[in-house]
Structure formats: C-alpha cells, structure tokens
Design an enzyme around this catalytic site. Structure first.
Site, PDB file in Angstrom:
ATOM      1  CG  ASP A   8      49.737  47.975  28.227  1.00  0.00           C
ATOM      2  OD1 ASP A   8      50.141  47.151  29.081  1.00  0.00           O
ATOM      3  OD2 ASP A   8      49.274  49.088  28.537  1.00  0.00           O
ATOM      4  CG  HIS A   9      54.177  49.512  27.601  1.00  0.00           C
ATOM      5  ND1 HIS A   9      53.185  50.016  26.772  1.00  0.00           N
ATOM      6  CD2 HIS A   9      54.279  50.373  28.634  1.00  0.00           C
ATOM      7  CE1 HIS A   9      52.727  51.142  27.286  1.00  0.00           C
ATOM      8  NE2 HIS A   9      53.368  51.378  28.417  1.00  0.00           N
ATOM      9  CB  CYS A  65      46.803  47.314  30.476  1.00  0.00           C
ATOM     10  SG  CYS A  65      45.327  47.684  31.425  1.00  0.00           S
ATOM     11  N   GLY A  66      48.516  47.957  32.718  1.00  0.00           N
ATOM     12  CA  GLY A  66      49.044  48.345  34.018  1.00  0.00           C
ATOM     13  C   GLY A  66      48.072  48.079  35.146  1.00  0.00           C
ATOM     14  CB  THR A  67      45.098  49.684  36.181  1.00  0.00           C
ATOM     15  OG1 THR A  67      44.524  50.071  34.916  1.00  0.00           O
ATOM     16  CG2 THR A  67      46.072  50.741  36.672  1.00  0.00           C
ATOM     17  N   GLY A  68      44.581  46.984  34.358  1.00  0.00           N
ATOM     18  CA  GLY A  68      43.450  46.180  33.877  1.00  0.00           C
ATOM     19  C   GLY A  68      42.284  47.055  33.449  1.00  0.00           C
ATOM     20  N   GLY A  70      42.149  50.062  31.512  1.00  0.00           N
ATOM     21  CA  GLY A  70      42.089  50.488  30.109  1.00  0.00           C
ATOM     22  C   GLY A  70      41.686  49.339  29.199  1.00  0.00           C
ATOM     23  CG  HIS A  98      26.518  36.398  40.110  1.00  0.00           C
ATOM     24  ND1 HIS A  98      26.109  37.145  41.196  1.00  0.00           N
ATOM     25  CD2 HIS A  98      26.372  35.089  40.470  1.00  0.00           C
ATOM     26  CE1 HIS A  98      25.721  36.329  42.172  1.00  0.00           C
ATOM     27  NE2 HIS A  98      25.879  35.080  41.755  1.00  0.00           N
ATOM     28  CG  ASN A  99      29.206  39.791  36.354  1.00  0.00           C
ATOM     29  OD1 ASN A  99      29.957  39.658  37.317  1.00  0.00           O
ATOM     30  ND2 ASN A  99      28.093  40.506  36.435  1.00  0.00           N
ATOM     31  NE  ARG A 109      53.264  50.011  34.690  1.00  0.00           N
ATOM     32  CZ  ARG A 109      53.191  51.009  33.804  1.00  0.00           C
ATOM     33  NH1 ARG A 109      52.190  51.878  33.852  1.00  0.00           N
ATOM     34  NH2 ARG A 109      54.113  51.121  32.882  1.00  0.00           N
ATOM     35  NE  ARG A 132      19.979  35.779  41.424  1.00  0.00           N
ATOM     36  CZ  ARG A 132      20.677  34.748  41.897  1.00  0.00           C
ATOM     37  NH1 ARG A 132      20.345  33.514  41.544  1.00  0.00           N
ATOM     38  NH2 ARG A 132      21.704  34.931  42.708  1.00  0.00           N
ATOM     39  CG  HIS A 133      23.181  35.509  37.466  1.00  0.00           C
ATOM     40  ND1 HIS A 133      23.181  36.617  38.285  1.00  0.00           N
ATOM     41  CD2 HIS A 133      23.217  34.420  38.284  1.00  0.00           C
ATOM     42  CE1 HIS A 133      23.240  36.226  39.542  1.00  0.00           C
ATOM     43  NE2 HIS A 133      23.256  34.894  39.578  1.00  0.00           N
ATOM     44  NE  ARG A 136      19.314  40.015  38.081  1.00  0.00           N
ATOM     45  CZ  ARG A 136      19.364  39.390  39.250  1.00  0.00           C
ATOM     46  NH1 ARG A 136      20.485  38.793  39.648  1.00  0.00           N
ATOM     47  NH2 ARG A 136      18.296  39.359  40.021  1.00  0.00           N
TER      48      ARG A 136
HETATM   49  C1  RB5 Z   1      50.332  52.349  30.467  1.00  0.00           C
HETATM   50  O1  RB5 Z   1      51.243  53.216  31.057  1.00  0.00           O
HETATM   51  C2  RB5 Z   1      49.044  52.284  31.304  1.00  0.00           C
HETATM   52  O2  RB5 Z   1      48.373  53.492  31.229  1.00  0.00           O
HETATM   53  C3  RB5 Z   1      48.182  51.144  30.837  1.00  0.00           C
HETATM   54  O3  RB5 Z   1      48.914  49.954  30.922  1.00  0.00           O
HETATM   55  C4  RB5 Z   1      46.910  50.848  31.605  1.00  0.00           C
HETATM   56  O4  RB5 Z   1      47.143  50.740  32.971  1.00  0.00           O
HETATM   57  C5  RB5 Z   1      45.741  51.667  31.277  1.00  0.00           C
HETATM   58  O5  RB5 Z   1      44.639  51.444  31.802  1.00  0.00           O
END
Ligand code: RB5
Length: 150
Positions: A8-9, A65-68, A70, A98-99, A109, A132-133, A136
């Site tokens: 995303d942005h 994304c910002g945090t990974g 979402g 494992h996954n 971010r 074993r994985h 699971r």
């Molecule tokens: C966008 O502002 C932010 O919410 C998105 O990139 C992400 O971090 C969501 O999980």
C-alpha cells in the site's frame, strides 16, 4: 521463483527497494502495485497477490504495508496462503523452516532498509523443514476446509 510483490502507500518505498533487490539477484517478480503517490487500501493488494499465488502465476508473495499486520490479516483469509509478518531475519528463517510461509509481510514504517532486505534474502533462501511441521500445517488446512467448505 516468481514473486508477487505489492504494497500500500505506507509500504511503497520499501516495495520499490525490494523490487531493485530482486532485480539485482535475478529473481523474477510481478509488481502488482501500488503506484507512487496514491493512497490505497492494503486489503486490495493483499488480495491480488494472494490470488496470483493461488492461481499459480506466482510462487510466493511479498507484501509491504505500514506494519505488515494488515497485509498478513488480509492475505491469511485466502485458504492456502500462509502469510507471516517477519521483523527479524530469525523470524523469517523460522517462518520458512517451520511454517512453510508462502507470503512474507513487512512493515515499511517499522523496519530499517538493511533489516528488511536481510529478511527478504533469508525468507527467499530458506527451505521448509517438512517432517512434523507438515502435520501441523495439514491441521491448519483442515480448519480452512471446515470453515470455508473449499
Ligand atoms: C496505513 O496507514 C496503515 O494502516 C497500513 O499500511 C498498515 O500498517 C495496516 O496494517
């Protein structure tokens, strides 16, 4: 290997950096967006990448994304996608070993560039341990089957 790459942005700059990294290493990828300067919903890009993997046009996906978070939440709604948000090379290694992660999600971010690229490198190069994985992961697939009837 052919990677579905999307952001995303908030993940755009990191996605572009990863694209250059993959190009430099000769790894094929499909850039599914987003494009510079647009504000978008991460869900749409997670869905496009998940569909590319499930259709077999791409082998795995990398989503930023910002945090990974979402991106992982959205991608994991697709049965057969094993999306893992990774924040260190060690978590990327275990996500593969494992996954059997087939979708790496990153926080544009959160991570510095060097760490992000090392995570990508480790995630690309580390094989699944199996054994074993497998059992699971088969249980997770069973849950998917029961909950969506697919
Ligand atoms: C966008 O502002 C932010 O919410 C998105 O990139 C992400 O971090 C969501 O999980």
């Amino acid at each position: 290997m052919n990677i579905a790459l999307a952001s995303d942005h908030a993940g755009f700059e990191m996605k572009e950096m990863i694209a250059r990294f993959l190009t430099g290493r000769g790894v094929d990828f499909a850039d599914l967006g987003s494009r510079a300067g647009e504000s978008v919903d991460y869900v749409d890009y997670a869905a496009a990448a998940a569909e590319a993997v499930l259709a077999g046009t791409c082998d795995r996906a990398i989503l930023v994304c910002g945090t990974g978070i979402g991106m992982a939440m959205a991608a994991n709604k697709f049965p057969g996608i094993r999306a893992t948000v990774c924040w260190t090379p060690a978590t990327a290694e275990m996500a593969r070993r494992h996954n059997n992660s087939n979708c790496l999600t990153l926080g544009g971010r959160i991570l510095d560039n060097q760490t992000a690229l090392e995570i990508v490198r480790v995630w690309l190069e580390t094989p699944f341990d199996g054994g074993r994985h497998e059992r699971r992961l088969a249980k997770i697939a069973e849950i998917e089957k029961k909950s969506c009837g697919c």
